[in-house]
Enzyme design. Structure first.
Site, PDB file in Angstrom:
ATOM      1  N   LEU A 121      32.596  71.616  63.426  1.00 57.66           N
ATOM      2  CA  LEU A 121      31.208  71.832  63.017  1.00 57.66           C
ATOM      3  C   LEU A 121      30.919  70.789  61.943  1.00 57.66           C
ATOM      4  O   LEU A 121      31.758  70.528  61.081  1.00 57.66           O
ATOM      5  CB  LEU A 121      31.004  73.234  62.449  1.00 57.66           C
ATOM      6  CG  LEU A 121      30.866  74.394  63.430  1.00 57.66           C
ATOM      7  CD1 LEU A 121      30.703  75.704  62.671  1.00 57.66           C
ATOM      8  CD2 LEU A 121      29.688  74.195  64.364  1.00 57.66           C
ATOM      9  N   ASP A 122      29.728  70.210  61.988  1.00 60.44           N
ATOM     10  CA  ASP A 122      29.360  69.208  60.995  1.00 60.44           C
ATOM     11  C   ASP A 122      29.469  69.765  59.581  1.00 60.44           C
ATOM     12  O   ASP A 122      29.367  70.978  59.374  1.00 60.44           O
ATOM     13  CB  ASP A 122      27.911  68.740  61.208  1.00 60.44           C
ATOM     14  CG  ASP A 122      27.688  68.217  62.617  1.00 60.44           C
ATOM     15  OD1 ASP A 122      28.629  67.662  63.187  1.00 60.44           O
ATOM     16  OD2 ASP A 122      26.562  68.383  63.120  1.00 60.44           O
ATOM     17  N   LEU A 123      29.595  68.873  58.633  1.00 64.20           N
ATOM     18  CA  LEU A 123      29.691  69.267  57.222  1.00 64.20           C
ATOM     19  C   LEU A 123      28.534  70.171  56.814  1.00 64.20           C
ATOM     20  O   LEU A 123      28.719  71.172  56.116  1.00 64.20           O
ATOM     21  CB  LEU A 123      29.705  68.008  56.345  1.00 64.20           C
ATOM     22  CG  LEU A 123      29.771  68.217  54.826  1.00 64.20           C
ATOM     23  CD1 LEU A 123      31.120  68.793  54.420  1.00 64.20           C
ATOM     24  CD2 LEU A 123      29.508  66.910  54.094  1.00 64.20           C
ATOM     25  N   ASP A 124      27.322  69.838  57.284  1.00 63.40           N
ATOM     26  CA  ASP A 124      26.137  70.584  56.875  1.00 63.40           C
ATOM     27  C   ASP A 124      25.752  71.694  57.846  1.00 63.40           C
ATOM     28  O   ASP A 124      24.661  72.258  57.741  1.00 63.40           O
ATOM     29  CB  ASP A 124      24.951  69.628  56.671  1.00 63.40           C
ATOM     30  CG  ASP A 124      24.817  68.608  57.801  1.00 63.40           C
ATOM     31  OD1 ASP A 124      25.670  68.608  58.713  1.00 63.40           O
ATOM     32  OD2 ASP A 124      23.856  67.816  57.765  1.00 63.40           O
ATOM     33  N   THR A 125      26.637  72.019  58.799  1.00 62.20           N
ATOM     34  CA  THR A 125      26.397  73.112  59.750  1.00 62.20           C
ATOM     35  C   THR A 125      27.324  74.268  59.411  1.00 62.20           C
ATOM     36  O   THR A 125      28.482  74.067  59.052  1.00 62.20           O
ATOM     37  CB  THR A 125      26.658  72.650  61.190  1.00 62.20           C
ATOM     38  OG1 THR A 125      25.762  71.577  61.500  1.00 62.20           O
ATOM     39  CG2 THR A 125      26.434  73.776  62.184  1.00 62.20           C
TER      40      THR A 125
END
Length: 237
Positions: free
Chosen positions: A104-108
């Site tokens: 999962l992306d850093l900001d997700t």
């Protein structure tokens, strides 16, 4: 956990179960320093030392499966050279070395699986199994039906068309729209790139399920261990 001694030897790759029985009868196996010739002896490989021909038998690592609610701001990795927060820092008192299944992306935020079962991880990630991932996204503005239909059919991204997606509008506001998206692809930042491509960048993104395995009420930063029944739900559509 207690297991038959010959089964432990077989699982450790020493010999087949039948050959392991022959080694036991021949007095070549020791448990806690004592020669064992009895068939069917129940042994706990995690607490009792086992030797075959004087060589210690390594206990196969226990397979564990974890569903974590990854908060935003954590990397889906086990190491970061820049020293940023990583998801395994959220796990407590787990001696087994586990790895994230995908990313999962850093900001997700949202559902992230971690395990030490490489075979299962590959099965989840391989496109042939079409494991569905459900996301809830808040996007800028109000994408119209034409744009949502195009995303549902599949659009061209970086030279390749995306597979069809299931998209449902959950809530519309003046400046943003909340949607549910179900895809089975795992391209990097795919949901974000899909909505960026139609002019509605993602403001917030959360993965809520793998197949029918739902994040539910699990709070950010918390996790739970998965049962065999939970694992089966990952592959249910």
């Amino acid at each position: 956990m207690l297991e038959r001694l010959q089964k432990i030897l077989a699982k450790a790759g020493i010999a087949s179960r039948r050959k392991a029985e022959e080694l036991i009868r021949a007095g070549k196996v020791r448990v806690a320093g004592k020669v064992v010739t009895e068939m069917g002896l129940q042994v706990d490989p995690e607490t009792q030392d086992i030797e075959c021909d004087g060589i210690p038998i390594a206990c196969p690592e226990k397979k564990i499966y974890i569903l974590l609610h990854k908060p935003a701001g954590f990397l889906s990795t086990v190491h970061d050279p820049q020293g940023r927060p990583i998801v395994t820092e959220l796990l407590q008192n787990i001696k087994e070395r586990v790895y994230p299944v995908g990313r999962l992306d850093l900001d997700t935020e949202g559902a992230l699986l971690l395990t030490n079962d490489g075979e299962l991880a590959q099965k989840i990630l391989h496109p042939s199994h079409e494991v569905q991932k459900t996301y809830v996204a808040k996007v800028k503005g109000q994408p119209d039906r034409k744009k949502l239909a195009a995303l549902s059919r599949g659009i061209e991204l970086e030279g390749r068309k995306t597979w069809p997606a299931c998209i449902e509008v959950l809530h519309r506001e003046a400046q943003k729209t909340t949607l549910k998206i179900i895809i089975h692809e795992g391209r990097k930042r795919q949901v974000r790139k899909m909505f960026e491509a139609v002019g509605h960048p993602v403001l917030e993104l959360k993965r809520t399920a793998y197949g029918q395995l739902k994040l539910g009420e699990l709070a950010p930063g918390k996790y739970r261990f998965l049962s065999p029944g939970d694992i089966k739900m990952i592959f249910n559509k």
